[in-house]
Write an enzyme that holds these catalytic residues in place. Structure first.
Site, mmCIF file in Angstrom:
data_model
loop_
_atom_site.group_PDB
_atom_site.id
_atom_site.type_symbol
_atom_site.label_atom_id
_atom_site.label_comp_id
_atom_site.label_asym_id
_atom_site.label_seq_id
_atom_site.Cartn_x
_atom_site.Cartn_y
_atom_site.Cartn_z
ATOM 1 N N GLY A 11 0.828 -1.221 0.000
ATOM 2 C CA GLY A 11 0.000 0.000 0.000
ATOM 3 C C GLY A 11 0.847 1.250 0.000
ATOM 4 O O GLY A 11 0.602 2.181 0.770
ATOM 5 N N GLY A 52 15.465 9.964 -6.005
ATOM 6 C CA GLY A 52 16.758 9.277 -6.119
ATOM 7 C C GLY A 52 16.828 8.025 -5.248
ATOM 8 O O GLY A 52 17.903 7.608 -4.804
ATOM 9 N N ASN A 61 -2.501 -7.178 -5.237
ATOM 10 C CA ASN A 61 -3.641 -7.108 -4.328
ATOM 11 C C ASN A 61 -3.306 -8.068 -3.188
ATOM 12 O O ASN A 61 -3.158 -9.277 -3.426
ATOM 13 C CB ASN A 61 -4.913 -7.547 -5.064
ATOM 14 C CG ASN A 61 -6.129 -7.486 -4.158
ATOM 15 O OD1 ASN A 61 -6.013 -7.519 -2.927
ATOM 16 N ND2 ASN A 61 -7.289 -7.412 -4.755
ATOM 17 N N SER A 140 -3.870 0.179 14.443
ATOM 18 C CA SER A 140 -4.663 1.410 14.608
ATOM 19 C C SER A 140 -5.053 1.549 16.076
ATOM 20 O O SER A 140 -5.238 0.545 16.777
ATOM 21 C CB SER A 140 -5.946 1.340 13.783
ATOM 22 O OG SER A 140 -6.824 2.395 14.166
ATOM 23 N N TYR A 153 -13.147 -3.358 11.220
ATOM 24 C CA TYR A 153 -11.819 -2.716 11.174
ATOM 25 C C TYR A 153 -11.100 -2.847 12.522
ATOM 26 O O TYR A 153 -9.921 -3.213 12.581
ATOM 27 C CB TYR A 153 -12.011 -1.245 10.798
ATOM 28 C CG TYR A 153 -10.739 -0.446 10.635
ATOM 29 C CD1 TYR A 153 -9.945 -0.593 9.498
ATOM 30 C CD2 TYR A 153 -10.348 0.478 11.609
ATOM 31 C CE1 TYR A 153 -8.780 0.153 9.345
ATOM 32 C CE2 TYR A 153 -9.198 1.230 11.451
ATOM 33 C CZ TYR A 153 -8.419 1.064 10.316
ATOM 34 O OH TYR A 153 -7.258 1.805 10.178
ATOM 35 N N ALA A 155 -11.560 -5.061 14.870
ATOM 36 C CA ALA A 155 -11.184 -6.460 15.110
ATOM 37 C C ALA A 155 -9.941 -6.814 14.301
ATOM 38 O O ALA A 155 -9.031 -7.496 14.793
ATOM 39 C CB ALA A 155 -12.342 -7.392 14.749
ATOM 40 N N ILE A 186 -4.732 10.159 11.203
ATOM 41 C CA ILE A 186 -3.697 10.693 10.316
ATOM 42 C C ILE A 186 -4.353 11.219 9.038
ATOM 43 O O ILE A 186 -5.276 10.571 8.505
ATOM 44 C CB ILE A 186 -2.684 9.572 9.938
ATOM 45 C CG1 ILE A 186 -2.182 8.817 11.182
ATOM 46 C CG2 ILE A 186 -1.535 10.125 9.097
ATOM 47 C CD1 ILE A 186 -1.417 9.635 12.189
ATOM 48 N N GLU A 235 6.272 -5.433 20.271
ATOM 49 C CA GLU A 235 5.720 -4.208 20.862
ATOM 50 C C GLU A 235 4.776 -3.487 19.903
ATOM 51 O O GLU A 235 4.847 -3.688 18.692
ATOM 52 C CB GLU A 235 6.859 -3.235 21.212
ATOM 53 C CG GLU A 235 7.401 -3.387 22.615
ATOM 54 C CD GLU A 235 6.303 -3.267 23.664
ATOM 55 O OE1 GLU A 235 5.357 -2.487 23.466
ATOM 56 O OE2 GLU A 235 6.385 -3.975 24.681
ATOM 57 N N THR A 236 3.972 -2.639 20.470
ATOM 58 C CA THR A 236 3.164 -1.725 19.653
ATOM 59 C C THR A 236 3.510 -0.306 20.078
ATOM 60 O O THR A 236 3.412 0.029 21.266
ATOM 61 C CB THR A 236 1.657 -1.974 19.889
ATOM 62 O OG1 THR A 236 1.345 -3.299 19.470
ATOM 63 C CG2 THR A 236 0.809 -0.994 19.096
HETATM 64 P P1 NAP Z 1 -5.112 5.123 2.223
HETATM 65 O O1 NAP Z 1 -4.659 6.507 1.982
HETATM 66 O O2 NAP Z 1 -6.534 4.769 1.952
HETATM 67 O O3 NAP Z 1 -4.143 4.117 1.399
HETATM 68 C C1 NAP Z 1 -4.382 2.742 1.465
HETATM 69 C C2 NAP Z 1 -3.267 2.003 0.761
HETATM 70 O O4 NAP Z 1 -3.533 0.597 0.867
HETATM 71 C C3 NAP Z 1 -3.192 2.324 -0.722
HETATM 72 O O5 NAP Z 1 -1.856 2.296 -1.127
HETATM 73 C C4 NAP Z 1 -3.972 1.185 -1.353
HETATM 74 O O6 NAP Z 1 -3.545 0.875 -2.679
HETATM 75 C C5 NAP Z 1 -3.575 0.035 -0.430
HETATM 76 N N1 NAP Z 1 -4.512 -1.057 -0.498
HETATM 77 C C6 NAP Z 1 -5.835 -1.051 -0.203
HETATM 78 N N2 NAP Z 1 -6.360 -2.276 -0.419
HETATM 79 C C7 NAP Z 1 -5.352 -3.063 -0.857
HETATM 80 C C8 NAP Z 1 -5.260 -4.400 -1.269
HETATM 81 N N3 NAP Z 1 -6.318 -5.220 -1.277
HETATM 82 N N4 NAP Z 1 -4.064 -4.881 -1.683
HETATM 83 C C9 NAP Z 1 -2.983 -4.084 -1.687
HETATM 84 N N5 NAP Z 1 -3.000 -2.785 -1.330
HETATM 85 C C10 NAP Z 1 -4.177 -2.285 -0.917
HETATM 86 O O7 NAP Z 1 -4.860 4.650 3.726
HETATM 87 P P2 NAP Z 1 -3.860 5.208 4.862
HETATM 88 O O8 NAP Z 1 -4.620 6.170 5.672
HETATM 89 O O9 NAP Z 1 -2.572 5.593 4.264
HETATM 90 O O10 NAP Z 1 -3.705 3.883 5.731
HETATM 91 C C11 NAP Z 1 -2.555 3.049 5.683
HETATM 92 C C12 NAP Z 1 -2.604 2.088 6.845
HETATM 93 O O11 NAP Z 1 -2.648 2.833 8.065
HETATM 94 C C13 NAP Z 1 -3.841 1.179 6.845
HETATM 95 O O12 NAP Z 1 -3.506 -0.101 7.314
HETATM 96 C C14 NAP Z 1 -4.756 1.873 7.834
HETATM 97 O O13 NAP Z 1 -5.673 0.976 8.415
HETATM 98 C C15 NAP Z 1 -3.752 2.407 8.835
HETATM 99 N N6 NAP Z 1 -4.249 3.505 9.655
HETATM 100 C C16 NAP Z 1 -4.586 4.698 9.084
HETATM 101 C C17 NAP Z 1 -5.045 5.714 9.909
HETATM 102 C C18 NAP Z 1 -5.411 7.078 9.391
HETATM 103 O O14 NAP Z 1 -5.873 7.909 10.187
HETATM 104 N N7 NAP Z 1 -5.219 7.379 8.123
HETATM 105 C C19 NAP Z 1 -5.193 5.496 11.280
HETATM 106 C C20 NAP Z 1 -4.858 4.270 11.810
HETATM 107 C C21 NAP Z 1 -4.383 3.284 10.981
HETATM 108 P P3 NAP Z 1 -4.304 1.510 -3.965
HETATM 109 O O15 NAP Z 1 -3.822 2.930 -4.080
HETATM 110 O O16 NAP Z 1 -3.845 0.670 -5.093
HETATM 111 O O17 NAP Z 1 -5.765 1.418 -3.685
#
Ligand code: NAP
Length: 246
Positions: A11, A52, A61, A140, A153, A155, A186, A235-236
């Site tokens: 991703g 670079g 996927n 998360s 989500y 879970a 974020i 750790e988390t």
């Molecule tokens: P985002 O902007 O929606 O980007 C999601 C990324 O995941 C994209 O690169 C997307 O690729 C990829 N993706 C989605 N489904 C996929 C699949 N089936 N196979 C491969 N790639 C896939 O999300 P984000 O906010 O950056 O989140 C990134 C991570 O951080 C996630 O795990 C999310 O749960 C976690 N997170 C985010 C937040 C927040 O506030 N943003 C908070 C807590 C945790 P495509 O571009 O090809 O669709």
């Protein structure tokens, strides 16, 4: 710059994954970033080249487990086997529980949790052989707190924590560390789609009153991928501006 080996970032086309790919690339990793489309993979190659950074984008996927071995063969043939795996790809598909369709449950669990089973299994084998590896899983804050409308989500993200701890114990003696980074709120496309009223309520719960950035998360991932975190395992690390406390 020291060549630190290959880092696979799922991703990496946008949001937090893009920030992680850039942060690790700037540290000296060769980046194999994934997107779900060919256009997304090309965009990754382009932004890496612009900065670079060695590496490229790959189309994957993470739910298509049958394609994971060929993806890794391609990465190994192009660069080398991964020294670092960042399981970042994730989706939301919210609904109150009684309205949640089985497909919504399955798709979120499949993308956010089951993909870690397949990706990590495939990457661990070369790491064990190399007797070195780092896996960083993106969880998360809601994996700890729960969140109405996000039973699927939350879970999936809670599952990531227990998954990481279990593997951390199993593979510590192979010099492989498996940790999580749990972001709060974020600014990315994932949170851009939340309605304004709900978003403002969430922001009010963050002590700083601000959203985090991809870089806030990627700095932490880069630390956990580095030798500076050698004695941190299972750790988390929470990156939420104190949101969890309020
Ligand atoms: P985002 O902007 O929606 O980007 C999601 C990324 O995941 C994209 O690169 C997307 O690729 C990829 N993706 C989605 N489904 C996929 C699949 N089936 N196979 C491969 N790639 C896939 O999300 P984000 O906010 O950056 O989140 C990134 C991570 O951080 C996630 O795990 C999310 O749960 C976690 N997170 C985010 C937040 C927040 O506030 N943003 C908070 C807590 C945790 P495509 O571009 O090809 O669709």
């Amino acid at each position: 710059m020291k060549d630190l080996g290959v880092a696979v970032v799922t991703g990496a086309s946008r949001g937090i994954g893009r920030a992680i790919a850039l942060a690790l690339g700037q540290k000296g990793y060769v980046i194999a970033g994934t997107a779900t489309s060919a256009a997304g993979a090309s965009a990754i190659s382009e932004y890496l080249a612009e900065q670079g950074i060695a590496g490229g984008g790959f189309c994957l996927n993470v739910c298509d487990s049958a394609n994971i071995p060929s993806f890794l063969s391609e990465v190994s043939a192009s660069f080398s086997t991964p020294a670092v795996l960042v399981n970042n790809a994730g989706i939301t598909d919210d609904n109150l529980f009684l309205r949640m369709r089985t497909e919504q449950w399955d798709q979120v669990i499949e993308t956010n949790l089951s993909s870690l089973y397949h990706m990590t299994k495939a990457c661990l084998k070369p790491m064990i052989k190399a007797r070195h590896g780092r896996v960083v899983n993106v969880g998360s804050v809601v994996g700890l707190t729960g969140n109405p409308g996000q039973a699927n989500y939350s879970a999936s993200k809670a599952g990531i924590v227990a998954f990481s701890k279990s593997l951390a114990i199993e593979y510590a003696k192979k010099n492989i560390n498996i940790n999580c980074v749990s972001p709060g709120f974020i600014k990315t496309e994932m949170t851009d789609k939340i309605n304004e009223e709900f978003k403002n309520n969430l922001i009010n719960k963050i002590p700083s009153g601000t959203l985090g950035t991809g870089e806030d998360v990627s700095n932490c991932v880069a630390f956990l991928a580095s030798e500076m975190s050698n004695y941190i395992n299972g750790e988390t690390i929470h990156v939420n501006g104190g949101m969890y406390m309020s």
